[in-house]
Design a protein around this motif. Structure first.
Motif, short mmCIF file in Angstrom:
data_model
loop_
_atom_site.label_atom_id
_atom_site.label_comp_id
_atom_site.label_asym_id
_atom_site.label_seq_id
_atom_site.Cartn_x
_atom_site.Cartn_y
_atom_site.Cartn_z
N SER A 35 36.37 54.62 45.79
CA SER A 35 35.45 54.45 44.98
C SER A 35 34.78 53.15 45.34
CB SER A 35 35.81 54.73 43.52
OG SER A 35 34.69 54.65 42.69
N ALA A 36 33.67 53.13 45.98
CA ALA A 36 32.98 51.81 46.46
C ALA A 36 32.26 51.37 45.30
CB ALA A 36 32.06 52.06 47.63
N ALA A 37 31.64 52.22 44.51
CA ALA A 37 30.77 51.73 43.37
C ALA A 37 31.74 51.22 42.18
CB ALA A 37 30.04 52.91 42.64
N GLN A 38 32.85 51.78 42.15
CA GLN A 38 33.86 51.03 41.06
C GLN A 38 34.49 49.74 41.59
OE1 GLN A 38 37.43 53.48 39.90
NE2 GLN A 38 37.71 52.31 38.11
N VAL A 39 34.60 49.59 42.77
CA VAL A 39 35.18 48.41 43.35
C VAL A 39 34.08 47.22 43.33
CG1 VAL A 39 35.97 47.43 45.61
CG2 VAL A 39 36.76 49.67 45.05
N THR A 40 32.97 47.91 43.52
CA THR A 40 31.63 46.86 43.39
C THR A 40 31.59 46.27 42.04
OG1 THR A 40 30.53 47.70 45.17
CG2 THR A 40 29.20 46.39 43.80
N THR A 41 31.71 47.18 41.21
CA THR A 41 31.61 46.86 39.61
C THR A 41 32.80 45.97 39.14
OG1 THR A 41 30.42 48.79 39.01
CG2 THR A 41 31.35 47.80 37.40
N LEU A 42 33.89 46.36 39.69
CA LEU A 42 35.04 45.43 39.45
C LEU A 42 35.07 44.20 40.01
CD1 LEU A 42 37.83 48.19 39.68
CD2 LEU A 42 36.97 46.93 37.38
N ALA A 43 34.32 43.90 41.21
CA ALA A 43 34.28 42.81 41.79
C ALA A 43 33.37 41.81 41.04
CB ALA A 43 33.68 42.83 43.21
N LEU A 93 40.60 30.71 44.28
CA LEU A 93 41.14 32.08 45.10
C LEU A 93 40.52 33.25 44.49
CD1 LEU A 93 44.83 31.26 45.41
CD2 LEU A 93 42.99 31.35 47.13
N SER A 94 40.15 33.33 43.48
CA SER A 94 39.67 34.68 42.72
C SER A 94 38.19 34.64 42.90
CB SER A 94 39.82 34.57 41.09
OG SER A 94 39.29 35.70 40.40
N ALA A 95 37.41 33.45 42.73
CA ALA A 95 35.84 33.53 42.94
C ALA A 95 35.59 33.40 44.59
CB ALA A 95 35.31 32.22 42.25
N PHE A 96 36.44 32.74 45.56
CA PHE A 96 35.91 32.68 46.59
C PHE A 96 36.67 33.48 47.88
CE2 PHE A 96 34.81 28.70 44.31
CZ PHE A 96 33.48 28.94 44.45
N VAL A 97 37.95 34.12 47.17
CA VAL A 97 38.50 35.02 48.13
C VAL A 97 38.70 36.42 47.79
CG1 VAL A 97 40.87 35.28 49.46
CG2 VAL A 97 39.96 33.08 48.89
N VAL A 98 39.03 36.75 46.36
CA VAL A 98 39.43 37.86 45.79
C VAL A 98 37.87 38.75 46.01
CG1 VAL A 98 40.24 39.13 43.88
CG2 VAL A 98 41.48 37.42 44.71
N GLY A 127 45.11 44.39 51.87
CA GLY A 127 46.26 43.26 51.68
C GLY A 127 45.65 41.76 51.14
N ALA A 128 44.60 41.26 51.62
CA ALA A 128 44.13 40.05 51.14
C ALA A 128 43.78 40.08 49.67
CB ALA A 128 42.91 39.67 51.95
N ILE A 129 43.27 41.12 49.15
CA ILE A 129 43.16 41.21 47.93
C ILE A 129 44.32 41.35 47.00
CG2 ILE A 129 42.00 42.78 45.88
CD1 ILE A 129 39.99 43.77 48.25
N ALA A 130 45.40 42.24 47.39
CA ALA A 130 46.64 42.30 46.59
C ALA A 130 47.20 40.97 46.55
CB ALA A 130 47.54 43.43 47.19
N GLY A 131 47.07 40.46 47.82
CA GLY A 131 48.11 39.22 47.92
C GLY A 131 47.45 37.94 47.29
N THR A 132 46.30 37.71 47.43
CA THR A 132 45.59 36.67 46.68
C THR A 132 45.62 37.07 45.21
OG1 THR A 132 44.23 36.61 48.75
CG2 THR A 132 43.45 35.06 46.62
N SER A 133 45.13 38.16 44.63
CA SER A 133 45.29 38.42 43.44
C SER A 133 46.63 38.11 42.76
CB SER A 133 44.63 39.70 43.10
OG SER A 133 45.29 40.71 43.48
#
Length: 151
Positions: A35-43, A93-98, A127-133
């Motif tokens: 769900s790209a739209a949901q991911v964009t909204t969550l970002a 990390l949250s603002a500039f990586v996740v 993996g980057a999202i999971a690890g960094t978050s």
């Protein structure tokens, strides 16, 4: 006044910093479902909560400055300085990586198109999202422990 600042500090920690840490994990589920739209909204939401978390930071300095003099608190008090450093790392990390990785993953899902079987697969950046978050969440837990323990 000090009670009000304490309430604001703790309230923003719960209702702003909490979602900042949890929303990316919801984003991972949305990524797996394609769900790209949901991911964009969550970002976007994660970015908003990350920036709003600076209120907790500001109220924390207010609480420190209004603390009774017997505690002799300052920015260089070890547990306060450590908390500040860990929070700044978590924020960055949250603002500039996740968030950028979430946006990139959403774009990858959209680029794959509706015909692709994205459901159940892990797009690039997962993996980057999971690890960094996860690191962000752990850093914030350490900050909470330091705020309560005050070693």
């Amino acid at each position: 006044m000090d009670t009000l600042i304490d309430i604001l500090h703790i309230g923003t920690a719960v209702f702003i910093v909490g979602p900042m840490a949890i929303l990316p994990m919801t984003g991972l589920r949305a990524l797996r479902s394609g769900s790209a739209a949901q991911v964009t909204t969550l970002a976007k939401s994660t970015m908003i909560f990350s920036w709003l978390s600076l209120l907790t930071f500001v109220f924390g300095f207010g609480a420190m400055s209004l603390a009774p003099k017997q505690y002799d608190l300052s920015f260089t008090t070890p547990w306060i300085l450590t908390s500040v450093i860990l929070y700044v790392i978590a924020f960055a990390l949250s603002a500039f990586v996740v968030v950028p990785q979430m946006n990139k993953a959403a774009e990858a899902i959209e680029a794959a198109g509706a015909g692709a079987d994205a459901a159940g697969s892990k797009p690039a950046g997962y993996g980057a999202i999971a690890g960094t978050s996860g690191i962000v969440s752990l850093l914030l837990v350490v900050v909470v422990v330091l705020m309560i323990w005050k070693p």
